[in-house]
Design a protein around this motif. Structure first.
Motif, short mmCIF file in Angstrom:
data_model
loop_
_atom_site.label_atom_id
_atom_site.label_comp_id
_atom_site.label_asym_id
_atom_site.label_seq_id
_atom_site.Cartn_x
_atom_site.Cartn_y
_atom_site.Cartn_z
N LYS A 162 -0.36 7.15 -5.54
CA LYS A 162 -1.06 7.93 -4.53
C LYS A 162 -0.95 9.40 -4.85
O LYS A 162 0.13 9.91 -5.18
CB LYS A 162 -0.51 7.67 -3.13
N LYS A 221 -6.71 -2.51 -5.00
CA LYS A 221 -6.93 -1.91 -3.69
C LYS A 221 -7.06 -0.41 -3.87
O LYS A 221 -6.19 0.23 -4.48
CB LYS A 221 -5.77 -2.24 -2.75
N ARG A 271 -10.38 6.99 7.41
CA ARG A 271 -9.76 6.42 6.21
C ARG A 271 -10.55 5.19 5.76
O ARG A 271 -11.02 4.41 6.59
CB ARG A 271 -8.31 6.02 6.49
N MET A 296 -7.69 3.17 -1.73
CA MET A 296 -7.68 3.78 -0.40
C MET A 296 -8.01 5.26 -0.53
O MET A 296 -7.53 5.94 -1.44
CB MET A 296 -6.31 3.61 0.25
N TYR A 297 -8.84 5.75 0.40
CA TYR A 297 -9.22 7.17 0.37
C TYR A 297 -9.25 7.71 1.79
O TYR A 297 -9.86 7.10 2.69
CB TYR A 297 -10.58 7.36 -0.30
N LYS A 329 0.85 -1.18 0.00
CA LYS A 329 0.00 0.00 0.00
C LYS A 329 0.89 1.24 0.00
O LYS A 329 1.97 1.24 0.60
CB LYS A 329 -0.96 0.01 1.19
N THR A 376 -10.80 1.79 2.87
CA THR A 376 -10.10 0.92 1.92
C THR A 376 -11.08 -0.08 1.34
O THR A 376 -11.86 -0.70 2.09
CB THR A 376 -8.96 0.16 2.61
N SER A 409 -10.70 -3.40 -1.16
CA SER A 409 -9.73 -4.24 -1.87
C SER A 409 -10.41 -5.52 -2.32
O SER A 409 -11.35 -6.01 -1.66
CB SER A 409 -8.54 -4.57 -0.97
#
Length: 688
Positions: A192, A232, A242, A234-235, A161, A244, A246
């Protein structure tokens, strides 16, 4: 399609004539860092440095995976201390940990379980090492955090990640020739930007299969083609919230015209992590996985369809004296199988807790427990206590005592498998009573199986007498009670309306078994260029019921087929099948930082082991039974990076062509005692 000799020679030439710019002094220092203070999460479900964990743990880094030329999970596990890959009579492979069988080891992917076991084993070739950040292995009972199937330990695969704004990726091509023809293609992207992060990857793997016994009709492993895709997302909604999402998808087709096996494995996880305060965090997780396998053999089709849903809430509270974890969730599991009648369901709600604290200076204590309540077996309470004490700056003592359990699985309760051509059937305990419960002989057989349970002890020392040398010494003991075993019911076939002579097998709880021993891990940095890693395990195992029989003087054996029978004593008793007394590994890694060049040589040793009783001593293995011979496999690999943009690797596995052919005479038509000959491989990877 597959690697040939000319390609291999080309790769070797590239390694020795190419070079790149010298790394800076700071990069050298970082790369050569020996102090392995990597963070792991599996052992305590919190982030802890490896050196501070008060229980036996193995950490396999991404670098170790890449340097060894591994492409599937099986490849890298083979080289770890206290771990071996064993094959059962159905040619199904599994992980044996500290002598504890494979169906007692829980395999996780980012903390959630992989399902779809064959004869109790997870097929390790379903799991690519593509996109893996590290692998964490916790030895000993871990049911206090993870529940059923964690009697022997836990293997947790942690995927990549992004930690900062970045864009990186790679594309690699791997080909293996020799005794095993295999092709593996990987692609990975990690990105990212501000609040959004994405990790995506794909893997294609194919093999022509191989045959260890050409004289038999079928191949040892049939040709296959597989695909694995992972995504995956992620935000960061805010600094305190947070999310995720996936998912992973695996698909494989294996076989030829007469036999075909299709597998599909899909899982998805949705997770929200909320920092309510600076010291209070709550994770909300919903996990769903579905595994399906369809097989065609002799024009007969069978199906295996398993689904698991798991909602879970976990709270982490940090206090001045320690960290408290509380959690609750449920496993909602269903299985539909050709050998079952209808869809079977397990519903298992659970709660767990753990307190990690330091009551005095230099002393760390971790206390945890879990309670499960099921609709199919009795409730289970599994506590565990672990502690470590720093005696001096170079010596630390570690110890743990844990309780583990394994619930009876669907197969042991509901199996309905008939092989009348071979003259036998296998029935789960519930199915046996449902079909023939009116017979008095059946009523004497237990209908309700007890959950298997264990107590595991680990005690040892972490020693660092000099800065470049680190030793981990661990003594262990696992006592497993109410072991579930297959047995011949001795039921009269005519009463069951079966052909005369048909044998009926079912399952029952038997006496205790144990595994115990000592394991040593060593890491030594010779200098900035050379590192040496090694490990050794001494293992002793036994069945307490068998030992009682031997002590009673009622067990006899023959040293040779023509010799007279002799009374067995405990000095003749060997222990459980498929266990080796001695196992070891030694790895030497060389790094040339000036030219971005590396090489390594790795050796794995396993001493002799017995598969079953071969001299008619009531199924008890003694020192005069036939044993699979000891073997040592040596592998080498060479790696070269060009301008940080391209990496080329070549290697040879089983360098000295160890094949185990000396076992053929004693174990006719049993491919599990044979090994692949030498295989050579090459990998080219482009980085961006």
């Amino acid at each position: 399609m597959f690697l040939n000799k000319s390609m291999l020679l080309s790769f070797i030439l590239l390694n020795f004539v190419g070079y790149s710019q010298e790394k800076s002094h700071s990069e050298k220092k970082t790369t050569a860092s020996y102090d392995l203070n990597e963070v792991i999460v599996t052992a305590t479900r919190t982030s802890r440095q490896l050196s501070s964990i008060p229980m036996p743990v193995i950490l396999i880094t991404k670098e170790q995976i890449q340097k060894s030329g591994s492409v599937r999970l099986r490849d890298i596990l083979l080289e770890q201390t206290g771990i071996t890959i064993v094959t059962d009579f159905g040619n199904s492979e599994g992980v044996q940990l500290q002598g504890v069988a494979a169906d007692y080891t829980l395999i996780l992917l980012d903390g959630v379980p992989i399902v779809g076991r064959t004869s109790g084993n997870i097929d390790l070739n379903r799991l690519t090492v593509n996109n893996i950040k590290q692998i964490e292995i916790v030895k000993g009972p871990s049911s206090s955090l993870y529940g059923s199937e964690a009697i022997g330990g836990v293997i947790n695969i942690i995927t990549e990640k992004p930690k900062r704004e970045q864009l990186k990726g790679s594309v690699s091509y791997f080909a293996r020739g020799g005794a095993k023809n295999e092709l593996d293609i990987n692609t990975n992207v990690v990105w990212k930007k501000r609040k959004l992060g994405i990790v995506a990857g794909g893997n294609l793997n194919s093999s022509e299969g191989f045959d260890l016994s050409p004289e038999t009709a079928s191949k040892t492993t049939a040709p296959h083609q597989s695909f694995t895709g992972n995504l995956k997302v992620m935000y960061d909604f805010s600094d305190k919230l947070r999310g995720t999402i996936s998912q992973r998808y695996f698909s494989q087709i294996q076989g030829d015209n007469s036999e075909e096996n299709k597998q599909k494995d899909w899982n998805a996880t949705v997770k929200l992590s909320h920092d309510l305060t600076n010291k209070w965090n709550v994770d909300y997780t919903f996990y769903v996985t579905k595994y399906n396998a369809e097989s065609i053999f002799n024009e007969e089709r069978t199906n295996y369809d398993q689904t698991l849903l798991r909602p879970e809430i976990k709270s982490k509270n940090t206090f001045s004296i320690g960290t408290l974890i509380l959690g609750t969730g449920a496993n909602l599991e269903s299985l539909e199988r050709t050998e079952f009648n209808g869809v079977k369901k397990f519903n298992t709600p659970y709660v767990f807790g753990q307190f990690d604290f330091n009551p005095v200076n230099n002393l760390n204590v971790v206390v945890g427990a879990r309670f499960e309540d099921s609709n199919r077996y009795k409730s289970a309470f599994t506590p565990k206590v672990s502690s470590s004490y720093k005696i001096t700056n170079w010596l630390m003592a570690k110890g743990s005592v844990g309780y583990g359990f394994k619930a009876p699985d669907f197969r042991q309760l509901y199996f309905n498998f008939k092989n009348t051509a071979s003259g036998y059937i296998v029935l789960g305990t519930q199915t046996l009573h449902d079909l023939y419960g009116n017979l008095s002989e059946v009523q004497m057989i237990e209908k309700e199986l007890k959950a298997e349970s264990s107590i595991g002890y680990n005690f040892g020392f972490q020693v660092q007498p000099i800065s470049n040398l680190k030793l981990n010494i661990n003594l262990f003991r696992n006592d497993i009670k109410d072991l579930i075993d297959t047995f011949d019911t001795q039921l009269d076939a005519s009463k069951l309306n079966l052909p005369l002579g048909t044998r009926t097998f079912s399952y029952r709880n038997i006496d205790e078994v144990y595994t115990q021993g000592v394991e040593v891990d060593m890491r030594y940095k010779v200098n900035n260029n050379f590192r040496v890693l090694g490990g050794y395990q001494l293992l002793d195992t036994g069945d307490k019921g068998q030992e009682k029989k031997v002590k009673s003087g009622t067990v006899f054996f023959r040293k040779t087929p023509t010799s007279s029978a002799q009374r067995m004593t405990l000095s003749n008793y060997y222990g459980l099948p498929n266990r080796s007394r001695h196992m070891g590994n030694l790895k030497v890694f060389y790094e040339n930082y000036q030219y971005d060049f590396s090489a390594n040589i790795r050796a794995v040793y396993r001493s002799k082991y017995a598969l079953f009783d071969t001299n008619d001593s009531q199924g008890i293995i003694d020192e005069f039974d036939d044993f699979v011979s000891a073997n040592t496999q040596v592998s080498i690999a060479v790696d070269k990076t060009f301008f940080k943009l391209m990496n080329v690797q070549v290697g040879v596995d089983n360098l000295f062509n160890e094949r185990g052919l000396e076992n053929k005479q004693s174990f006719t038509n049993n491919d599990s005692v044979l090994r692949l000959g030498s295989t050579y491989y090459g990998r080219i990877q482009f980085n961006f």
